[in-house]
Structures are given as structure tokens and as C-alpha cells.
Write a protein that holds these residues in place. Structure first.
Motif, PDB file in Angstrom:
ATOM      1  N   PRO A 126      23.707 -54.195 -40.084  1.00 36.16           N
ATOM      2  CA  PRO A 126      22.800 -53.445 -40.963  1.00 36.16           C
ATOM      3  C   PRO A 126      23.499 -53.056 -42.276  1.00 36.16           C
ATOM      4  N   LEU A 127      22.887 -53.392 -43.389  1.00 35.76           N
ATOM      5  CA  LEU A 127      23.460 -53.069 -44.699  1.00 35.76           C
ATOM      6  C   LEU A 127      22.609 -52.068 -45.471  1.00 35.76           C
ATOM      7  N   ILE A 128      21.298 -52.140 -45.302  1.00 37.10           N
ATOM      8  CA  ILE A 128      20.374 -51.223 -45.991  1.00 37.10           C
ATOM      9  C   ILE A 128      19.269 -50.842 -45.012  1.00 37.10           C
ATOM     10  N   SER A 129      18.951 -49.548 -44.931  1.00 39.09           N
ATOM     11  CA  SER A 129      17.857 -49.093 -44.082  1.00 39.09           C
ATOM     12  C   SER A 129      17.320 -47.788 -44.636  1.00 39.09           C
ATOM     13  N   PHE A 130      16.037 -47.744 -44.967  1.00 38.19           N
ATOM     14  CA  PHE A 130      15.436 -46.530 -45.518  1.00 38.19           C
ATOM     15  C   PHE A 130      13.926 -46.592 -45.339  1.00 38.19           C
ATOM     16  N   SER A 131      13.253 -45.523 -45.701  1.00 38.02           N
ATOM     17  CA  SER A 131      11.793 -45.491 -45.633  1.00 38.02           C
ATOM     18  C   SER A 131      11.234 -44.867 -46.907  1.00 38.02           C
ATOM     19  N   ILE A 132       9.952 -45.152 -47.142  1.00 34.80           N
ATOM     20  CA  ILE A 132       9.236 -44.515 -48.248  1.00 34.80           C
ATOM     21  C   ILE A 132       7.931 -43.948 -47.701  1.00 34.80           C
ATOM     22  N   ALA A 133       7.484 -42.857 -48.299  1.00 29.56           N
ATOM     23  CA  ALA A 133       6.288 -42.171 -47.805  1.00 29.56           C
ATOM     24  C   ALA A 133       4.996 -42.790 -48.324  1.00 29.56           C
ATOM     25  N   GLN A 134       5.100 -43.678 -49.292  1.00 36.10           N
ATOM     26  CA  GLN A 134       3.910 -44.329 -49.835  1.00 36.10           C
ATOM     27  C   GLN A 134       3.553 -45.529 -48.971  1.00 36.10           C
ATOM     28  N   SER A 135       2.610 -45.314 -48.031  1.00 34.89           N
ATOM     29  CA  SER A 135       2.178 -46.409 -47.172  1.00 34.89           C
ATOM     30  C   SER A 135       0.683 -46.260 -46.898  1.00 34.89           C
ATOM     31  N   GLY A 136       0.246 -46.581 -45.679  1.00 37.53           N
ATOM     32  CA  GLY A 136      -1.185 -46.652 -45.408  1.00 37.53           C
ATOM     33  C   GLY A 136      -1.957 -45.381 -45.656  1.00 37.53           C
ATOM     34  N   ASP A 137      -1.476 -44.250 -45.124  1.00 38.33           N
ATOM     35  CA  ASP A 137      -2.181 -42.982 -45.329  1.00 38.33           C
ATOM     36  C   ASP A 137      -2.200 -42.601 -46.804  1.00 38.33           C
ATOM     37  N   TRP A 138      -1.111 -42.874 -47.495  1.00 38.87           N
ATOM     38  CA  TRP A 138      -1.030 -42.577 -48.932  1.00 38.87           C
ATOM     39  C   TRP A 138      -2.066 -43.399 -49.696  1.00 38.87           C
ATOM     40  N   ILE A 139      -2.198 -44.676 -49.350  1.00 32.90           N
ATOM     41  CA  ILE A 139      -3.209 -45.517 -49.984  1.00 32.90           C
ATOM     42  C   ILE A 139      -4.598 -44.924 -49.794  1.00 32.90           C
ATOM     43  N   ALA A 168      -6.738 -43.591 -52.927  1.00 38.64           N
ATOM     44  CA  ALA A 168      -7.923 -44.390 -53.237  1.00 38.64           C
ATOM     45  C   ALA A 168      -9.193 -43.555 -53.124  1.00 38.64           C
ATOM     46  N   ALA A 169      -9.236 -42.653 -52.126  1.00 39.85           N
ATOM     47  CA  ALA A 169     -10.416 -41.796 -51.951  1.00 39.85           C
ATOM     48  C   ALA A 169     -10.613 -40.869 -53.143  1.00 39.85           C
ATOM     49  N   LYS A 170      -9.505 -40.452 -53.771  1.00 45.94           N
ATOM     50  CA  LYS A 170      -9.589 -39.546 -54.924  1.00 45.94           C
ATOM     51  C   LYS A 170     -10.295 -40.190 -56.107  1.00 45.94           C
ATOM     52  N   VAL A 171     -10.115 -41.492 -56.276  1.00 45.35           N
ATOM     53  CA  VAL A 171     -10.650 -42.157 -57.479  1.00 45.35           C
ATOM     54  C   VAL A 171     -11.876 -43.019 -57.191  1.00 45.35           C
ATOM     55  N   ALA A 172     -12.221 -43.176 -55.899  1.00 43.59           N
ATOM     56  CA  ALA A 172     -13.303 -44.094 -55.539  1.00 43.59           C
ATOM     57  C   ALA A 172     -14.682 -43.453 -55.584  1.00 43.59           C
ATOM     58  N   GLY A 173     -14.737 -42.170 -55.882  1.00 39.49           N
ATOM     59  CA  GLY A 173     -16.029 -41.507 -55.940  1.00 39.49           C
ATOM     60  C   GLY A 173     -16.306 -40.688 -54.698  1.00 39.49           C
ATOM     61  N   ASP A 174     -17.554 -40.618 -54.318  1.00 36.35           N
ATOM     62  CA  ASP A 174     -17.986 -39.752 -53.220  1.00 36.35           C
ATOM     63  C   ASP A 174     -17.737 -40.424 -51.874  1.00 36.35           C
ATOM     64  N   ILE A 175     -16.487 -40.430 -51.432  1.00 40.19           N
ATOM     65  CA  ILE A 175     -16.137 -41.014 -50.140  1.00 40.19           C
ATOM     66  C   ILE A 175     -14.983 -40.228 -49.529  1.00 40.19           C
ATOM     67  N   GLU A 176     -15.096 -39.913 -48.248  1.00 41.86           N
ATOM     68  CA  GLU A 176     -14.051 -39.164 -47.570  1.00 41.86           C
ATOM     69  C   GLU A 176     -12.968 -40.113 -47.065  1.00 41.86           C
ATOM     70  N   VAL A 177     -11.777 -39.568 -46.875  1.00 39.44           N
ATOM     71  CA  VAL A 177     -10.636 -40.382 -46.459  1.00 39.44           C
ATOM     72  C   VAL A 177     -10.894 -41.118 -45.147  1.00 39.44           C
ATOM     73  N   PRO A 178     -11.423 -40.460 -44.074  1.00 41.25           N
ATOM     74  CA  PRO A 178     -11.658 -41.191 -42.824  1.00 41.25           C
ATOM     75  C   PRO A 178     -12.609 -42.372 -42.993  1.00 41.25           C
ATOM     76  N   ALA A 179     -13.635 -42.196 -43.832  1.00 39.38           N
ATOM     77  CA  ALA A 179     -14.584 -43.289 -44.070  1.00 39.38           C
ATOM     78  C   ALA A 179     -13.906 -44.447 -44.798  1.00 39.38           C
ATOM     79  N   LEU A 180     -13.027 -44.115 -45.749  1.00 42.61           N
ATOM     80  CA  LEU A 180     -12.303 -45.158 -46.472  1.00 42.61           C
ATOM     81  C   LEU A 180     -11.330 -45.880 -45.539  1.00 42.61           C
ATOM     82  N   THR A 181     -10.688 -45.124 -44.643  1.00 41.16           N
ATOM     83  CA  THR A 181      -9.780 -45.728 -43.668  1.00 41.16           C
ATOM     84  C   THR A 181     -10.526 -46.706 -42.778  1.00 41.16           C
ATOM     85  N   ARG A 182     -11.697 -46.310 -42.296  1.00 38.30           N
ATOM     86  CA  ARG A 182     -12.487 -47.206 -41.440  1.00 38.30           C
ATOM     87  C   ARG A 182     -12.875 -48.478 -42.189  1.00 38.30           C
ATOM     88  N   PHE A 183     -13.267 -48.320 -43.455  1.00 46.76           N
ATOM     89  CA  PHE A 183     -13.626 -49.485 -44.267  1.00 46.76           C
ATOM     90  C   PHE A 183     -12.423 -50.406 -44.432  1.00 46.76           C
TER      91      PHE A 183
END
Length: 367
Positions: free
Chosen positions: A214-227, A231-246
Motif C-alpha cells: 500500500p502506497l496511498i490510501s484515503f477517503s473523500i466525503a464527496q460521494s453518493g449522499d453528497w451528490i 443536486a436536490a438543492k438546485v433541481a427545484g422542488d424535489i426532496e433528497v429521498p425522492a432524488l435518491t430513488r430516481f
């Protein structure tokens, strides 16, 4: 031997069947609180719903929680026709957040995750059976207590009777997919040498190994839940769970409808996530003392990478960046949801084989 991938959205157990073939079992990592009445526990047992009691409250777990959340109210099988009602708490809750235990609800989260894990892995088949699980690498863009998360899970798995080993999540992809590079010193193939990206719900884990080192190992918090949140913030009238299901059921990165704002938003934040992960890896790679000039394979996996069109999107973002390493190829893991659990199982097999070779008496079968 067994393995368990403990993810923010799913837990996946890996084990060998009687024919020595790898099999995988998954469970949703979520729960709902039930209204506590005199017959709550009776109703839970009659319907065979998976649950845990913590304090004075009952919590329904995994797939059962999802079914109940969709139905909201379930009639019990009791003679008096009583009902068990899911508390109006909004979305399904998770014992993990951003890839680690949700320390905002520390005691409850620990009780929930321990019950789900115990139900999934069961007791050891023999004394000190090897079980390998994974933990995130240290996050580069958010303060997360990875050590606490790893310690709690290690200690709990040991109480179940397992000989426990933990490796970084994305390293498991290297063990599963076995990327190959060319050894610059010998010109021969160097197996287990490559870059892996595990795009999960809570975080993206990144790893680089050369000849298993192993030479490099790390994580970033920007992943599925972050997306989903962004995305829900800018997509208009849609809640996060509904966007996740879509996203999980209908979204296709190769077929974006420019007139559908939720699709446009999801595509944009997918691109930002990929770019963020690649740039952070490039920064760490450029700081390695011993430079590796060999072209490297990149393997991607994880639930967030499972949407149609993801691999082409990854390649497109990759081609637009100036990077300090050469890329031999980019591929999607054969089974993105099970790749980590499979790699952990391969590591468990290697560990148990070594212990048996060394004559470890603790691996003797229990009669």
C-alpha cells in the motif's frame, strides 16, 4: 472464513459455499423507530420483523424498515387487530453517516449496527474463524473519527468469536480485481498493482498499491449522499429521498435529458465528485518519494458507480485533467456492489491459509 463490507447504505457478507464458490448476502443499513405500545414487541415477533430494543424504544432494521416505511402503517397478526405505527420521523435513518458510525447518535448507532452485523454474519463456523472487514481511509476533506469507527467494529466482531482483520476499503478492490502493472526494474508483470476508487454512499475511498504494497490510501466525503444533497438543492422542488430513488432506479449518465433539471444536476455533481477524487489522488501521487512511471490500471466500484454510463463519464473527466501518472486502462469492477466484499474474502482466504501453514491450532474445527 468470512468477509463483511460495512457500508453507509448496504452491508455485504461474503463467504464460501460447500463447493468453495464465493456467495454474497446484502442487507440495507437503515432503521425506523416504532411507536412503543404494550403489544409492540409481540407484533414485531409475530410478523418476524428484524428489530432491536434500545432503552424503551423499538427499532425496525434493514429491508423490513424499508418495507414498513413504504407502507407507513402495518396491521399486526394479533387477534385484536391492533396496529404498529412507524413514528412520523421523515426519512429512514442510518447508523452510519459519511462512511463512519453516526456519532451524533453514538449509543443508538452502535446498538443498531451491532444487531444488523450479528444477524448478517452469524456465529463463527469454528473457533477463531477469520473475518476480514474494511474501514475508510482517513478523510482529506472532512473531519471524521475513522479510528473510533474501526475500534468499535473490531471489538464487536471479536466478541462474536471471530479472528478479526481490517483493511482499507479500496484496498479490497485491489485484492478482488488484481490489476497488473509492469515492474520498471525487471520488466515483468507486477500483479496487485494499480489504483482503485470505491464510490459508496457515504464517501469515496481511494487506494494505490504496487505489488501488494500500500502506497496511498484515503477517503473523500464527496460521494453518493453528497451528490443527492447538492443536486436536490438546485433541481427545484424535489426532496433528497425522492432524488435518491430516481438516481438508483431510472438515472442514466449516458442519456441526459437537458430539459430535466434533476438529471442535469446529477450529471454535474457526478462530474464534480469524480474530478475531486482524481485531483486529490494526483496530489498525493505527486508527493511519493519513489516515482512510479509504469502505466497503471484504474478500477472503479461501489453503488454510486453502478449507474449506467458512469464508466464513460469517469473516462471523460479523466481525459480532461493533467495528471502526474500514466493510465494503462480504466475498468469497472465485474460486480460493483460486491467487489469490496469479494476482495475482503480473498484477503481472508490468504490470511487463513497462512495461519494453517504456520500450524495455528486456533483454527481447528469445533466438534
Amino acid at each position: 472464513m468470512k468477509s463483511i463490507d460495512i457500508g453507509t447504505m448496504f452491508l455485504v457478507k461474503g463467504e464460501l459455499d460447500k463447493n468453495k464458490h464465493a456467495t454474497f448476502t446484502s442487507e440495507r443499513n437503515c432503521f425506523l423507530q416504532a411507536v412503543t405500545t404494550d403489544d409492540t414487541e409481540q407484533t414485531l415477533n409475530e410478523n418476524k420483523w428484524t428489530y432491536v430494543k434500545h432503552g424503551d424504544n423499538f427499532y425496525i432494521l434493514g429491508e423490513d424498515a424499508i418495507k414498513l416505511r413504504n407502507l407507513l402503517t402495518m396491521k399486526s397478526s394479533s387477534k385484536d387487530g391492533s396496529k404498529i405505527v412507524v413514528t412520523d420521523i421523515g426519512d429512514l435513518r442510518r447508523p452510519m453517516k459519511d462512511g463512519v458510525l453516526n456519532t451524533g447518535e453514538e449509543k443508538l448507532s452502535i446498538a443498531i449496527i451491532q444487531k444488523i452485523i450479528a444477524n448478517l454474519v452469524g456465529p463463527p463456523a469454528y473457533a477463531n474463524e477469520v473475518l476480514v472487514f474494511c474501514a475508510p481511509g482517513d478523510a482529506v476533506d472532512k473531519s471524521l473519527n475513522v479510528k473510533f469507527h474501526k475500534s468499535i467494529l473490531t471489538n464487536f466482531l471479536k466478541t462474536l468469536g471471530y479472528r478479526v482483520e481490517c483493511i482499507p476499503e479500496a484496498e479490497a478492490i485491489i485484492w478482488s480485481e488484481r490489476p497488473v502493472a509492469t515492474d520498471p526494474e525487471t520488466g515483468e508483470e507486477a500483479p496487485f498493482s494499480g489504483i482503485s476508487f470505491s464510490f459508496g454512499a457515504g464517501m469515496c475511498n481511494v487506494h494505490f498499491s504496487f505489488k501488494k504494497i500500500p502506497l496511498i490510501s484515503f477517503s473523500i466525503a464527496q460521494s453518493g449522499d453528497w451528490i443527492d444533497r447538492e443536486a436536490a438543492k438546485v433541481a427545484g422542488d424535489i426532496e433528497v429521498p425522492a432524488l435518491t430513488r430516481f438516481k438508483e432506479t431510472k438515472f442514466d449518465l449516458s442519456k441526459i435529458d437537458s430539459g430535466d433539471m434533476k438529471q442535469v444536476a446529477l450529471e454535474f455533481f457526478y462530474q464534480e465528485m469524480i474530478k475531486h477524487a482524481l485531483n486529490n489522488f494526483a496530489d498525493k501521487f505527486s508527493k511519493l518519494e519513489n516515482k512510479i512511471d509504469s502505466p497503471l490500471e484504474i478500477v472503479v466500484a461501489g453503488g454510486t458507480a453502478s449507474v449506467p454510463g458512469f464508466l464513460d463519464q469517469f473516462k471523460q473527466v479523466l481525459s480532461g485533467l493533467e495528471l502526474p501518472f500514466k493510465v494503462k486502462s480504466v475498468k469497472m469492477a465485474e460486480s460493483p456492489l460486491y467487489t469490496v466484499a469479494n476482495g475482503l474474502l480473498v484477503k481472508a482466504m490468504a490470511t487463513e491459509a497462512k495461519l494453517q501453514k504456520d500450524g495455528d491450532k486456533l483454527l481447528e474445527k469445533v466438534e
